[in-house]
Design a protein around this motif. Structure first.
Motif, PDB file in Angstrom:
ATOM      1  N   UNK A   1      -3.637  -2.512  -4.055  1.00  0.00           N
ATOM      2  CA  UNK A   1      -4.293  -1.343  -4.644  1.00  0.00           C
ATOM      3  C   UNK A   1      -5.109  -0.557  -3.632  1.00  0.00           C
ATOM      4  N   UNK A   2      -5.051  -0.912  -2.347  1.00  0.00           N
ATOM      5  CA  UNK A   2      -5.830  -0.225  -1.323  1.00  0.00           C
ATOM      6  C   UNK A   2      -4.959   0.026  -0.104  1.00  0.00           C
ATOM      7  N   UNK A   3      -5.497   0.811   0.818  1.00  0.00           N
ATOM      8  CA  UNK A   3      -4.759   1.195   2.024  1.00  0.00           C
ATOM      9  C   UNK A   3      -4.892   0.086   3.064  1.00  0.00           C
ATOM     10  N   UNK A   4      -3.748  -0.357   3.577  1.00  0.00           N
ATOM     11  CA  UNK A   4      -3.728  -1.348   4.659  1.00  0.00           C
ATOM     12  C   UNK A   4      -3.573  -0.597   5.976  1.00  0.00           C
ATOM     13  N   UNK A   5      -4.687  -0.392   6.671  1.00  0.00           N
ATOM     14  CA  UNK A   5      -4.665   0.383   7.907  1.00  0.00           C
ATOM     15  C   UNK A   5      -4.118  -0.408   9.078  1.00  0.00           C
ATOM     16  N   UNK A   6      -4.460  -1.686   9.162  1.00  0.00           N
ATOM     17  CA  UNK A   6      -4.062  -2.535  10.273  1.00  0.00           C
ATOM     18  C   UNK A   6      -3.040  -3.552   9.759  1.00  0.00           C
ATOM     19  N   UNK A   7      -1.887  -3.635  10.468  1.00  0.00           N
ATOM     20  CA  UNK A   7      -0.807  -4.521  10.035  1.00  0.00           C
ATOM     21  C   UNK A   7      -0.283  -5.315  11.230  1.00  0.00           C
ATOM     22  N   UNK A   8       0.220  -6.518  10.925  1.00  0.00           N
ATOM     23  CA  UNK A   8       0.794  -7.387  11.954  1.00  0.00           C
ATOM     24  C   UNK A   8       1.974  -8.134  11.356  1.00  0.00           C
TER      25      UNK A   8
ATOM     26  N   UNK B   1      -1.433  -7.380   6.167  1.00  0.00           N
ATOM     27  CA  UNK B   1      -2.138  -6.101   6.273  1.00  0.00           C
ATOM     28  C   UNK B   1      -3.577  -6.241   5.823  1.00  0.00           C
ATOM     29  N   UNK B   2      -4.481  -5.582   6.539  1.00  0.00           N
ATOM     30  CA  UNK B   2      -5.906  -5.648   6.206  1.00  0.00           C
ATOM     31  C   UNK B   2      -6.438  -4.300   5.760  1.00  0.00           C
TER      32      UNK B   2
ATOM     33  N   UNK C   1       6.061  -0.397  12.234  1.00  0.00           N
ATOM     34  CA  UNK C   1       5.355  -0.674  10.979  1.00  0.00           C
ATOM     35  C   UNK C   1       4.062   0.125  11.002  1.00  0.00           C
ATOM     36  N   UNK C   2       3.727   0.780   9.872  1.00  0.00           N
ATOM     37  CA  UNK C   2       2.526   1.611   9.810  1.00  0.00           C
ATOM     38  C   UNK C   2       2.035   1.657   8.366  1.00  0.00           C
ATOM     39  N   UNK C   3       0.719   1.773   8.211  1.00  0.00           N
ATOM     40  CA  UNK C   3       0.140   1.931   6.881  1.00  0.00           C
ATOM     41  C   UNK C   3       0.423   3.318   6.320  1.00  0.00           C
TER      42      UNK C   3
ATOM     43  N   UNK D   1      -4.980   4.412  11.399  1.00  0.00           N
ATOM     44  CA  UNK D   1      -3.656   3.797  11.458  1.00  0.00           C
ATOM     45  C   UNK D   1      -3.257   3.562  12.914  1.00  0.00           C
ATOM     46  N   UNK D   2      -2.527   2.456  13.116  1.00  0.00           N
ATOM     47  CA  UNK D   2      -1.921   2.154  14.409  1.00  0.00           C
ATOM     48  C   UNK D   2      -0.508   1.645  14.149  1.00  0.00           C
ATOM     49  N   UNK D   3       0.477   2.462  14.516  1.00  0.00           N
ATOM     50  CA  UNK D   3       1.873   2.059  14.356  1.00  0.00           C
ATOM     51  C   UNK D   3       2.220   1.016  15.413  1.00  0.00           C
ATOM     52  N   UNK D   4       2.803  -0.130  14.977  1.00  0.00           N
ATOM     53  CA  UNK D   4       3.152  -1.230  15.883  1.00  0.00           C
ATOM     54  C   UNK D   4       4.629  -1.561  15.687  1.00  0.00           C
TER      55      UNK D   4
END
Length: 629
Positions: free
Chosen positions: A600-607, A617-618, A570-572, A557-560
């Protein structure tokens, strides 16, 4: 001590009694017909007569102690007549006692016989006593009758020990008799026979026989896929030869510019040419950078609630897990860029229908793409940085990936623009070094290679207002540097943040003013610092508890910051159902993006889009999820 004292007193009393008896005998020894009254006692159920005989120590000689003649004459006849009868009776009693014991086990018989012999030995010791002044010899009639004929053999063997006391001779006699008795039982031979019987009865160790392999049989069950047959047993056709990309997950990319050719499309695809022309024209019409005031949290929440996700806004863009994301700043159309684990860069134009027609996949790198930015000066340029030591710029107008910086000896982790025109860059390396790159100079080398005080650098971010400052995230420390004070040797930071206890994933300034810094750490905490005044120390103002343990297979995770609302991050999330969360800088929860079956899955990277309410989110499977109004 008390036991020995009592024993001494008892011996003294016995000595006095014996002295009295001896004195009485001395007074009456001149009488002719004097006869001593015998003492009677019972040994092994038989009555034994005991006579007290006085004698003088001066006339005593070893082996010459005898009874008076009167006593011998009186008792000789009785001893001769009773000897045979007593022998028979004692033999019979011993037979009755020993026979059942011999039939029992050897160990039980041994313990029982030892106990009985000890009892006899204790009884016999009661009638033997030796005094320094006077000696009294106790003789029992039954002494000569025990064990019958064996008495003669035993006593004959003890003639050599005539100097021993009667007690010691009696003891040696008992030991000899017991040894002869146990030898007659033959216990050792019986034990040997029993051991042989046990060995014979013990079954031999049987080794498990291995089943013989059937030469013509199929043996154990095997997968039909491995056997390359279909369920009916018909062999499957040979698989087509794998392409070079499938064989090598990290193909080497040649240096120099690369033609922007999508791997999922043909090179002469008219649709792709139209895509490039459209985005080149949109990039020329940029929105004005007018300063906006922050909207209230209430109105911000209302806009967030209007953002939804659907099946049309979920699409697979890359083959590997997504490691970086960026959204084009255009307000007319939506273009999402995603960097992947195996060096691909995917572009998705959401205005195309069906959605698969708007996806274009490129291979500008050979290793994970860790950082993606659209140029703030020219949005038609997409800059990508990879672990393979290359930094490239994808130009939509010329359909080419230019090589900006290359160093195959090092691995890059992150970069940012030092100037607003995007001509100068700061690049962070995984080995703790930094590079200053000027895009205006020819060649692909850096202007300056700088050694930082960190062992590793994960992210680099430049202050949005005071661009001479930039922040770097290391393993456990966060440092802020002044680019004007950098030199090739080891550099000391202006400020060091050491509040983190575990590995740090990222650190970013707030996008508009740079008055806040948000960090993501593996200790399940998001920390927000006050960077409004860059001095020797930046205070920590908020700590947000958030699960940041993504495991091995998910991107960290990377909070942006939200570029429109710089007081929100924003954070996953690892929570169920899957979501993307927004927190205020005070630590309060603001909003959660829930997608149901679409997420249905974890979005670790978001913009987040810089001006529109669009969130992308990816996840680890290469899918991009987009929430939009």
């Amino acid at each position: 001590m008390s036991g020995s004292r009592a024993e001494a007193e008892q011996k003294g009393v016995s000595r006095q009694r014996l002295q009295v008896n001896v004195n009485e005998y001395k007074e009456n020894q001149n009488i002719a017909d004097t006869s001593l009254r015998p003492l009677q006692t019972t040994v092994l159920g038989k009555i034994a007569k005991v006579y007290l005989v006085p004698f003088s120590l001066s006339s005593y000689k070893t082996g010459q102690l005898k009874r008076p003649k009167s006593l011998l004459d009186k008792n000789s006849n009785n001893e001769v007549t009773c000897k045979k009868s007593k022998k028979a009776e004692i033999k019979e009693s011993c037979r009755r006692i020993l026979t059942p014991k011999m039939e029992a086990t050897s160990s039980k018989g041994e313990s029982t016989l030892q106990k009985s012999s000890l009892d006899v030995h204790a009884e016999s010791n009661k009638w033997q006593y030796k005094s320094p002044s006077d000696t009294v010899i106790l003789s029992a009639d039954t002494e000569s009758s025990q064990e019958g004929d064996s008495d003669e053999d035993t006593t004959s063997g003890l003639d050599d020990f005539s100097e021993l006391s009667p007690y010691e001779r009696k003891r040696l006699k008992n030991i000899s008799e017991n040894a002869n008795f146990f030898a007659s039982l033959q216990l050792s031979e019986s034990a040997a026979r029993l051991r042989e019987m046990i060995k014979k009865r013990q079954p031999s160790e049987s080794k498990r026989k291995k089943p013989k392999k059937k030469e013509n049989g199929t043996g154990c069950r095997r997968s039909m896929r491995l056997l390359k047959v279909d369920p009916s047993g018909v062999p499957l056709p040979a698989a087509p030869a794998q392409t070079a990309l499938e064989v090598d997950e990290n193909p080497l990319i040649p240096p120099g510019p690369l033609e922007m050719t999508p791997e999922n499309r043909d090179g002469d695809d008219e649709l792709f040419k139209g895509f490039l022309q459209t985005w080149a024209e949109l990039s020329k019409t940029r929105s004005k950078n007018t300063e906006k005031e922050l909207s209230s949290i209430k109105s911000y929440k209302v806009n967030l609630n209007g953002m939804v996700i659907s099946e049309d806004t979920v699409c697979k863009v890359t083959r590997g897990s997504i490691t970086s994301m960026a959204i084009h700043p255009s307000e007319m159309r939506t273009l999402v860029a995603a960097g992947a684990k195996y060096g691909q860069v995917g572009l998705w134009d959401l205005t195309h229908q069906p959605k698969e027609d708007g996806v274009y996949l490129f291979q500008p790198h050979s290793q994970p793409v860790s950082c993606l930015y659209f140029s703030p000066a020219n949005p038609a340029h997409l800059l990508s940085l990879s672990y393979d030591g290359t930094l490239r710029c994808g130009d939509f107008s010329r359909a080419v990936f230019e090589e900006v910086y290359r160093d195959e000896r090092r691995s890059f982790s992150s970069f940012d623009f030092l100037t607003e025109d995007a001509s100068t860059l700061i690049v962070g390396h995984w080995d703790g070094r930094m590079s200053l790159v000027d895009r205006r100079t020819p060649g692909t080398s850096c202007e300056k290679l700088i050694k930082s005080s960190l062992s590793k650098i994960r992210t680099v971010h430049v202050h949005p207002v005071h661009r001479q400052y930039f922040i770097t995230a290391g393993l456990r420390d966060i440092h802020i540097y002044d680019v004007r004070c950098l030199n090739p040797s080891r550099n000391q930071p202006l400020i060091s943040l050491t509040e983190h206890t575990k590995s740090i994933a990222s650190a970013y300034f707030s996008p508009l003013t740079g008055n806040r810094v948000v960090t993501t750490c593996a200790d399940c905490k998001l920390r927000i610092f006050d960077s409004s005044c860059i001095s020797s120390k930046i205070p920590l103002i908020t700590t947000i508890r958030h699960n940041t343990i993504t495991g091995r297979w998910l991107t960290r995770f990377q909070a942006v910051w939200d570029p429109k609302q710089e007081d929100c991050v924003i954070v996953g999330s690892m929570a169920h159902p899957r979501r993307v969360e927004i927190f205020h800088e005070t630590g309060k929860w603001v909003h959660s993006f829930l997608g149901g079956e679409c997420l249905a899955s974890v979005c670790s990277i978001n913009a987040m889009h810089p001006t529109q309410y669009i969130l992308a989110g990816g996840n680890s499977s290469g899918r991009v999820h987009v929430f939009m109004n």
